[in-house]
Write a protein that holds these residues in place. Sequence first.
Motif, PDB file in Angstrom:
ATOM      1  N   LYS A   1       1.244   5.047   5.437  1.00 56.41           N
ATOM      2  CA  LYS A   1       1.369   6.023   4.501  1.00 56.41           C
ATOM      3  C   LYS A   1       1.546   7.382   4.916  1.00 56.41           C
ATOM      4  CE  LYS A   1      -0.741   8.463   1.005  1.00 56.41           C
ATOM      5  NZ  LYS A   1      -0.815   9.930   1.226  1.00 56.41           N
ATOM      6  N   GLU A   2       0.686   7.646   5.958  1.00 54.27           N
ATOM      7  CA  GLU A   2       0.845   9.080   6.373  1.00 54.27           C
ATOM      8  C   GLU A   2       1.971   9.403   7.251  1.00 54.27           C
ATOM      9  OE1 GLU A   2      -2.694   9.866   8.593  1.00 54.27           O
ATOM     10  OE2 GLU A   2      -4.187   9.417   7.038  1.00 54.27           O
TER      11      GLU A   2
ATOM     12  N   GLU B   1      -3.392   3.111   5.618  1.00 55.97           N
ATOM     13  CA  GLU B   1      -3.462   4.416   5.373  1.00 55.97           C
ATOM     14  C   GLU B   1      -2.669   5.301   6.323  1.00 55.97           C
ATOM     15  OE1 GLU B   1      -7.619   5.653   4.946  1.00 55.97           O
ATOM     16  OE2 GLU B   1      -7.933   4.396   3.456  1.00 55.97           O
TER      17      GLU B   1
ATOM     18  N   VAL C   1      -9.836   0.762   6.579  1.00 53.96           N
ATOM     19  CA  VAL C   1      -9.939   0.827   5.067  1.00 53.96           C
ATOM     20  C   VAL C   1     -11.280   0.292   4.489  1.00 53.96           C
ATOM     21  CG1 VAL C   1      -8.623   0.000   2.958  1.00 53.96           C
ATOM     22  CG2 VAL C   1      -7.115   0.507   4.905  1.00 53.96           C
TER      23      VAL C   1
ATOM     24  N   TYR D   1       0.876  -1.286   0.078  1.00 54.62           N
ATOM     25  CA  TYR D   1       0.101   0.014   0.099  1.00 54.62           C
ATOM     26  C   TYR D   1       0.911   1.314   0.224  1.00 54.62           C
ATOM     27  CZ  TYR D   1      -3.789   3.081   0.991  1.00 54.62           C
ATOM     28  OH  TYR D   1      -4.833   4.036   1.061  1.00 54.62           O
TER      29      TYR D   1
END
Length: 195
Positions: free
Chosen positions: A107-108, A104, A128, A7
């Motif tokens: 990734k942040e 998520e 998600v 991801y």
Amino acid sequence: LCYLKNYALKFHPDVDFKIKEFGIGHKFDYDTNATIELQVMSYILMKKPDLVCFSCYIWNDKLIKNICNALRKVSDIKILVGGVEVDSSFKDCSDYLIVGEGEEKFKEVIDSLIGGKGDKWNDSEKLVHNLDSIPNPYEHWDDKKNYPVMRIETSRGCVYDCKYCYYAERKYREYSLEYIKSNLDYLFNNFSFKA
């Protein structure tokens, strides 16, 4: 871990992500676990990553805390801890905490580090909602030979409402049949399995 890596690669293809697994001994076997702690520490200090991440569960939470506390004393490597057993007790030995699903949020964290912020960070859980948005977890797998078994997720959360269980707190969601089929096709076309 592969779901998190792939991801993040979708947004940061130039970042070099490595997954390294270490087996742990019996929970109360100090000699075995002390050796594992030294192996993990040696590996991390030799590789000198910008960020090291640990997946924390009930069987390794004390081991992870010991490693994180030791890393704090001997290096300035950023530390992220995530997983089912993560709580506020990890705040003193890590820079980032991720509770629950991490795609998520991981990734942040990478966004923040690349953007030069890199501040300590933790967040409330983000689910998600479209599981099909997560790339195939095995697409960037290095060694694709001789596996007795490979696992793929078909759903997340739980249909039951048990008050004592972590998974019952998450909304039940399923991957689409097309997503599962494409992942299975990829595994059988690119991996070799041993009996």
